[in-house]
Design a protein around this motif. Structure first.
Motif, short mmCIF file in Angstrom:
data_model
loop_
_atom_site.label_atom_id
_atom_site.label_comp_id
_atom_site.label_asym_id
_atom_site.label_seq_id
_atom_site.Cartn_x
_atom_site.Cartn_y
_atom_site.Cartn_z
N ASP A 167 -15.11 -34.14 11.33
CA ASP A 167 -15.90 -34.20 12.49
C ASP A 167 -14.92 -33.66 13.70
O ASP A 167 -14.96 -34.00 14.77
CB ASP A 167 -16.44 -35.45 12.73
N GLU A 168 -13.76 -32.91 13.28
CA GLU A 168 -12.89 -32.38 14.40
C GLU A 168 -13.61 -31.54 15.49
O GLU A 168 -14.66 -30.69 14.96
CB GLU A 168 -11.74 -31.51 13.57
N THR A 169 -13.45 -31.74 16.41
CA THR A 169 -14.01 -30.82 17.56
C THR A 169 -13.08 -29.51 17.86
O THR A 169 -13.33 -28.65 18.70
CB THR A 169 -13.91 -31.57 18.71
N GLY A 170 -11.98 -29.68 17.26
CA GLY A 170 -10.93 -28.28 17.25
C GLY A 170 -10.12 -28.15 16.19
O GLY A 170 -10.26 -29.24 15.20
N ILE A 171 -9.16 -27.52 15.87
CA ILE A 171 -8.53 -27.33 14.79
C ILE A 171 -7.44 -28.49 14.74
O ILE A 171 -6.48 -28.48 15.59
CB ILE A 171 -7.65 -26.15 14.70
#
Length: 229
Positions: A43-47
């Motif tokens: 559920d990362e919102t970025g790398i």
């Protein structure tokens, strides 16, 4: 030939086992989120950032729009000592550095006023208690102009870092510098630095009476217990 009837629950278990056996091995792999694999997963919102497992993503600061200066305190005590009301103090804080010279005359008037008010309190002729050129060789006009125009803590990369050590002047500040005593000495110390130092029946005007050990000690935040009355 004998015929056997199996209970319905056994048939159900067998069917379930057959289904599992035929399923793909990939169906049983639980995705592991790794915050340093260079991939945006889970559920990362970025790398490798954001979500429930990784550090929050750092977004670029937005400096668009109009900004207003709210505070200015390059040299401790200048605004407090030389501006005598909240209106002027607030105005000094929001005035940009290039326009601080507008306060020079007010600072000079305030400096002379301090000398006059002390003379009156001691019943001394104010004419004998005027500001005297200080240890930097600055008369009242040049001294207050310096304070107003350069209310910034300069840093001299090729000189000793000090507020004033007897030779170097305002080349920075160390934690041990007693900036208030230096300021008061420049205001009331005269050419010797000891004009009104409490000796020879003179008033004590060159020190606030608070030394380094009373103000700061040990590790950060460098505070000692308050003095008892």
């Amino acid at each position: 030939m004998k015929t056997y009837k199996l209970p319905i629950y056994i048939l159900t278990v067998c069917a379930a086992l057959t289904f599992v056996a035929c399923g793909s091995d990939d169906d049983n792999i639980i995705e592991q989120v790794t915050c340093d694999d260079g991939i945006q997963n889970g559920d990362e919102t970025g790398i490798d950032c954001g979500g429930t497992e990784c550090e929050p993503c750092v977004t670029a600061l937005d400096f668009s729009g109009d900004f207003v200066q709210e505070d200015a305190s390059g040299r401790p005590g200048i605004n407090t000592i030389f501006n005598d009301n909240d209106e002027d103090k607030n105005l000094f804080n929001v005035t940009i550095h290039a326009d601080k010279g507008l306060f020079a005359q007010k600072f000079e008037d305030r400096l002379e006023f301090y000398h006059d008010i002390y003379a009156e309190s001691l019943e001394i002729d104010p004419a004998t208690f005027n500001y005297e050129t200080n240890i930097l060789g600055l008369d009242a006009a040049n001294f207050t102009s310096l304070l107003a125009n350069t209310d910034a803590l300069q840093v001299a990369p090729n000189a000793t870092t000090t507020y004033y050590d007897g030779t170097n002047v305002l080349t920075g500040r160390t934690i041990n510098d007693d900036v208030m005593d230096v300021t008061l000495t420049l205001m009331f110390g005269g050419t010797s630095g000891t004009r009104f130092d409490g000796n020879n029946d003179t008033p004590q005007l060159t020190s606030d009476g608070v030394d380094f050990g009373d103000r700061s000690i040990g590790a950060f935040p460098y505070l000692e217990a308050p003095n008892s009355l």
